[in-house]
Design a protein around this motif. Structure first.
Motif, PDB file in Angstrom:
ATOM      1  N   PRO A 156       0.804  -1.224   0.000  1.00 34.50           N
ATOM      2  CA  PRO A 156       0.000   0.000   0.000  1.00 34.50           C
ATOM      3  C   PRO A 156       0.839   1.276   0.000  1.00 34.50           C
ATOM      4  CG  PRO A 156       0.035  -0.977   2.183  1.00 34.50           C
ATOM      5  CD  PRO A 156       0.719  -1.963   1.271  1.00 34.50           C
ATOM      6  N   THR A 157       2.063   1.193   0.481  1.00 37.23           N
ATOM      7  CA  THR A 157       2.974   2.337   0.519  1.00 37.23           C
ATOM      8  C   THR A 157       4.341   1.886   0.012  1.00 37.23           C
ATOM      9  OG1 THR A 157       3.722   1.866   2.780  1.00 37.23           O
ATOM     10  CG2 THR A 157       1.763   3.275   2.537  1.00 37.23           C
ATOM     11  N   PRO A 158       5.229   2.828  -0.338  1.00 41.60           N
ATOM     12  CA  PRO A 158       6.559   2.444  -0.816  1.00 41.60           C
ATOM     13  C   PRO A 158       7.485   2.015   0.321  1.00 41.60           C
ATOM     14  CG  PRO A 158       6.380   4.816  -0.803  1.00 41.60           C
ATOM     15  CD  PRO A 158       5.014   4.287  -0.444  1.00 41.60           C
ATOM     16  N   CYS A 159       7.021   1.037   1.079  1.00 39.37           N
ATOM     17  CA  CYS A 159       7.789   0.525   2.215  1.00 39.37           C
ATOM     18  C   CYS A 159       7.839  -0.992   2.128  1.00 39.37           C
ATOM     19  CB  CYS A 159       7.145   0.953   3.537  1.00 39.37           C
ATOM     20  SG  CYS A 159       7.101   2.741   3.792  1.00 39.37           S
ATOM     21  N   TYR A 160       9.031  -1.519   2.013  1.00 37.23           N
ATOM     22  CA  TYR A 160       9.214  -2.964   1.887  1.00 37.23           C
ATOM     23  C   TYR A 160       9.219  -3.608   3.263  1.00 37.23           C
ATOM     24  CZ  TYR A 160      11.525  -7.407   0.795  1.00 37.23           C
ATOM     25  OH  TYR A 160      11.839  -8.742   0.670  1.00 37.23           O
ATOM     26  N   PRO A 161       8.488  -4.724   3.451  1.00 39.74           N
ATOM     27  CA  PRO A 161       8.474  -5.402   4.755  1.00 39.74           C
ATOM     28  C   PRO A 161       9.793  -6.126   4.993  1.00 39.74           C
ATOM     29  CG  PRO A 161       7.190  -6.641   3.152  1.00 39.74           C
ATOM     30  CD  PRO A 161       7.580  -5.360   2.480  1.00 39.74           C
ATOM     31  N   SER A 162      10.574  -5.649   5.934  1.00 39.05           N
ATOM     32  CA  SER A 162      11.917  -6.199   6.164  1.00 39.05           C
ATOM     33  C   SER A 162      11.891  -7.681   6.504  1.00 39.05           C
ATOM     34  CB  SER A 162      12.632  -5.421   7.271  1.00 39.05           C
ATOM     35  OG  SER A 162      11.886  -5.466   8.473  1.00 39.05           O
ATOM     36  N   ALA A 163      10.786  -8.152   7.085  1.00 34.74           N
ATOM     37  CA  ALA A 163      10.700  -9.569   7.439  1.00 34.74           C
ATOM     38  C   ALA A 163      10.655 -10.473   6.214  1.00 34.74           C
ATOM     39  CB  ALA A 163       9.453  -9.810   8.296  1.00 34.74           C
ATOM     40  N   ALA A 164      10.384  -9.903   5.028  1.00 35.16           N
ATOM     41  CA  ALA A 164      10.305 -10.697   3.798  1.00 35.16           C
ATOM     42  C   ALA A 164      11.680 -11.123   3.295  1.00 35.16           C
ATOM     43  CB  ALA A 164       9.569  -9.918   2.710  1.00 35.16           C
ATOM     44  N   GLY A 165      12.739 -10.532   3.828  1.00 39.87           N
ATOM     45  CA  GLY A 165      14.091 -10.974   3.494  1.00 39.87           C
ATOM     46  C   GLY A 165      14.707 -10.272   2.298  1.00 39.87           C
TER      47      GLY A 165
END
Length: 275
Positions: free
Chosen positions: A155-164
């Protein structure tokens, strides 16, 4: 001329035709080469599932001498023993700047991990793209490349760090838009990354240390094959390192359109129709 012991080939636009298929001539030539013991290294910027067509048409898995290079060199697979060699891409904490660039320039961004693909496009992107294509009299279907299905929407230009780790990022729009932005985008990219025009509508961002050429060189050293004993075929900017890593490098196509490599002349050039 020294005997060719290894052939490396890009997939899209090189080994595969516009329909994503292997032609009958290519099939005959490469099946014979494999039976004669020539190593074939199949190389792509995409992940392992993209080898499905090659596996079916050319029976690649039954020839132990073969290798797969995927994710632009981040993954090397030895077909004989099934062993995988992986090289890390962008650390999760370093991905947000790439998405923010896409947001600032009205681009669609795809971030590829080992377990899936994350897609980001700003709200209203589809309408903005449609208006751009209409304004410049561009055909929608010919100037946009989508990967449907399986993408996880951000939804925003922020990557989920937990995705690796992210192996690569792709920017998508029209060929005109990407060509207009390319010089500026290259100055905006974070250090340690580089932009490669894979197709006119597909700009790939990869770590500087990852490329097909480095992966192919690793394979050749492992197999005891010298550059003069190898030939490579490609059609995109991301194939340039692979073509330079061997003595006999061949660029497909006769036009230097965006994303293509000028043909490099080498002795004993084989018929282009073979690929």
């Amino acid at each position: 001329m020294m005997e060719i012991r290894l052939i490396a080939a890009d997939l899209d636009g090189t080994l595969l035709n516009e329909a994503g298929e292997v032609s009958e001539l290519t099939q005959r030539v490469l099946l014979r080469a494999q039976r004669d013991g020539i190593r074939i290294v199949w190389a792509t910027g995409r992940d392992l599932p993209h080898f499905a067509t090659v596996r079916e048409a050319l029976h690649t898995d039954i020839f132990a001498q073969n290798f797969y290079i995927a994710l632009n060199g981040a993954l090397i697979v030895n077909c004989g023993i099934g062993a995988e060699q992986r090289t890390d891409g962008f650390a999760a904490d370093n991905v947000d700047p790439f998405l923010q660039i896409a947001d600032a320039y009205d681009l669609e961004a795809l971030s590829y991990t080992r377990n899936g693909c994350f897609r980001y496009a700003q709200p209203g992107f589809e309408q903005l793209r449609f208006e751009y294509l209409k304004e410049h009299s561009l055909a929608i279907k010919d100037n946009v490349e989508h990967l449907f299905g399986g993408n996880i929407e951000l939804p925003t230009p922020c990557y989920p760090s937990a995705a690796g780790t992210v192996q690569k990022v792709a920017y998508l729009h029209s060929s005109l838009r990407l060509q207009q932005l390319l010089p500026e985008l290259r100055t905006k990219l974070p250090a340690g990354s580089k932009a490669l025009m894979v197709t006119p509508c597909w700009l790939k961002i990869v770590p500087e240390w990852l490329n097909k050429g480095a992966a192919l060189t690793k394979v050749m050293r492992e197999c005891g094959i010298r550059p003069e004993e190898a030939a490579a075929f490609g059609n995109g900017e991301n194939d340039l390192g692979m073509l330079k890593s061997v003595t006999h490098g061949y660029a497909m196509g006769s036009k230097n359109s965006p994303g293509e490599i000028p043909v490099r002349k080498t002795p004993q050039r084989p018929a282009r129709s073979a690929f």
